[in-house]
Design a protein around this motif. Sequence first.
Motif, PDB file in Angstrom:
ATOM      1  N   LYS A   1      -5.688  -3.253 -14.733  1.00  0.00           N
ATOM      2  CA  LYS A   1      -5.217  -2.783 -13.433  1.00  0.00           C
ATOM      3  C   LYS A   1      -6.293  -3.064 -12.390  1.00  0.00           C
ATOM      4  N   PHE A   2      -5.878  -3.643 -11.263  1.00  0.00           N
ATOM      5  CA  PHE A   2      -6.822  -3.885 -10.163  1.00  0.00           C
ATOM      6  C   PHE A   2      -7.009  -2.574  -9.406  1.00  0.00           C
ATOM      7  N   ASP A   3      -8.196  -1.990  -9.520  1.00  0.00           N
ATOM      8  CA  ASP A   3      -8.424  -0.641  -9.000  1.00  0.00           C
ATOM      9  C   ASP A   3      -9.807  -0.526  -8.360  1.00  0.00           C
TER      10      ASP A   3
ATOM     11  N   VAL B   1      -0.733  -8.801  -3.679  1.00  0.00           N
ATOM     12  CA  VAL B   1       0.115  -8.079  -4.646  1.00  0.00           C
ATOM     13  C   VAL B   1      -0.208  -6.584  -4.703  1.00  0.00           C
ATOM     14  N   ASN B   2      -1.235  -6.160  -3.970  1.00  0.00           N
ATOM     15  CA  ASN B   2      -1.587  -4.732  -3.890  1.00  0.00           C
ATOM     16  C   ASN B   2      -1.654  -4.334  -2.413  1.00  0.00           C
TER      17      ASN B   2
ATOM     18  N   GLU C   1      -5.073 -10.646  -5.007  1.00  0.00           N
ATOM     19  CA  GLU C   1      -4.976  -9.219  -5.300  1.00  0.00           C
ATOM     20  C   GLU C   1      -4.566  -8.422  -4.063  1.00  0.00           C
ATOM     21  N   LEU C   2      -5.025  -8.813  -2.894  1.00  0.00           N
ATOM     22  CA  LEU C   2      -4.627  -8.121  -1.667  1.00  0.00           C
ATOM     23  C   LEU C   2      -3.143  -8.329  -1.374  1.00  0.00           C
TER      24      LEU C   2
ATOM     25  N   ASP D   1      -1.220  -1.645  -0.816  1.00  0.00           N
ATOM     26  CA  ASP D   1      -1.911  -0.396  -0.498  1.00  0.00           C
ATOM     27  C   ASP D   1      -3.409  -0.625  -0.333  1.00  0.00           C
ATOM     28  N   VAL D   2      -3.967  -1.510  -1.176  1.00  0.00           N
ATOM     29  CA  VAL D   2      -5.392  -1.855  -1.067  1.00  0.00           C
ATOM     30  C   VAL D   2      -5.637  -2.610   0.231  1.00  0.00           C
ATOM     31  N   GLN D   3      -4.745  -3.541   0.546  1.00  0.00           N
ATOM     32  CA  GLN D   3      -4.888  -4.313   1.780  1.00  0.00           C
ATOM     33  C   GLN D   3      -4.835  -3.397   3.008  1.00  0.00           C
TER      34      GLN D   3
ATOM     35  N   SER E   1       0.972 -11.413   2.084  1.00  0.00           N
ATOM     36  CA  SER E   1       1.996 -10.847   1.200  1.00  0.00           C
ATOM     37  C   SER E   1       2.362 -11.877   0.140  1.00  0.00           C
TER      38      SER E   1
ATOM     39  N   GLU F   1     -14.497  -4.920  -7.376  1.00  0.00           N
ATOM     40  CA  GLU F   1     -13.409  -4.941  -8.349  1.00  0.00           C
ATOM     41  C   GLU F   1     -12.881  -6.358  -8.574  1.00  0.00           C
TER      42      GLU F   1
END
Length: 531
Positions: free
Chosen positions: A446-448, A347-348, A344-345, A350-352, A499, A387
């Motif tokens: 959605k991963f949020d 593919v997201n 998840e980090l 912004d979260v990472q 990434s 999450e």
Amino acid sequence: MLFLIWCLALVTALWLYLRQRYSRFSAYGVKHFQPVPLMGNMTRVIFRMEHFADQVNRIYSAFPDERFIGRYEFLNPMVVIKDIELLKKITVKDFEHFLDHRTMVDEKTDPFFGRNLFSLKGQEWKDMRSTLSPAFTSSKMRLMLPFMVEVGNQMIETLKKKIKDSKTKSIDVDCKDLTTRYANDVIASCAFGLKVDSLAEENNDFYKMGKEASTFTFRQILMFFAMVNFPKLMKMLKITLFKEAVTNFFKHLVKDTMSEREAHQIIRPDMIHLLMEAKKGQLTHEEKGVNGNDAGFATVEESNVGKKNVDKVWTDTDLIAQAVLFFIAGFETVSSAMSFALHELAVNPDVQDKLVAEIRENEKKNGGKFDYNSIQNMVYMDMVVSEVLRFWPAAIALDRVCTKDYNLGRANDKCDKDYIIHKGESVMIPVWGIHHDPEYYPNPNKFDPERFSEENKHRIQPFTFLPFGVGPRNCIGSRFALCEVKVMLYQLLQHMEISPSDKTAIPAELSTETFNLRIKGGHWVRMKIRE
């Protein structure tokens, strides 16, 4: 002619038997999918057409207005609980009616796997829970954090060497393999006091045995369901879930470690030491948290059942069984959470980026160091981990066995009679379905992490977030698991930028090749040294 008559009689008897077995829900108006003879509703899982998590979600979503629905596991009826108030009654208020898990491994055939905390029943479970619960307090976890950091340091060192040796200054990593090896080395250190480097020594015995004990192949899936649904037959055939070599490995490992520590008066604050203390009756309960801090939103609290003092003397077999459980739980479920977190980090981004900023802030505040207290004070870290546990819960579903007849009420407003669940029948709590229900989690796919922010987490309805179970029979090791996941993410993101690679599965789908949670095509990400 006589042979044909006998065949006809057997077929008729089988048909009448199956008709009676599969009418359990229909008689009460409980909605369910049509069962396949002998297979029940297990056909798609057994023939690898569908992952168990996907089946749980499909069944849960198919009947939106029901308090509970039906499911047949082969010949056995199982009630799937959907109503949150009913779930609360079953797991907390009327807990004594649903005290036990289903029997998975017979303790006489396979004592090291059948005598652990998960498998024990009734008063024995209560006594063992009370004996072990002091071993999993925050203060005990704080003493184990340096062992986790040491394992993390050797992981980072190995990754950096591989990246520097590569031509592209980056490497593609199957993070399920990475996190499994990390979790293996953590549990080797924190539970058994062993120093293992599974990234450098890929085929060490500890890793091989752990992987064999915790990875459910297709054969083991069949064995697992057979043991749960046909325990008498499996006991009669003396079939075990795990190979003798695995059982013997753990038996000698625990016994030899305990003997050596007693002989040389070795004290190391790990699980073996805590088990030895438990055997002597010297583990005591402590106040919640460390300086007022606990392990995070997902932490489950110990009930009064686990806080009673017991003076029962446990055998070496009982202690080995608990050590085996720590290993399997720590090896598979924690590594699963970490591997999905890394996916998840990746593919997201912004979260990472936001999590890396918090890590750097924590480094600056604490002079480049971190401890149990500081990592628990990282708000965004806890949001991300929470999450991950919502989106990818390791416990796809929970089960409870009815210990005395219980009135579940009516499945829906149109039913004309209450459903009485009988002693010995089971209920399922569909964690995966609840965690992906848009009524409780808007836009659930959605991963949020913002769902778990200070501003939003009050909106999460009690008993709808169940990554570590619910009620007195929740997971005793939630603090250990959360600490390990956070330490691993902290150290990895300190040094690595994650990434997607060409092999990253976007979107991620669950592989049907195993009962474990695995992404189809592997958990691939790309890593390079962070600037």
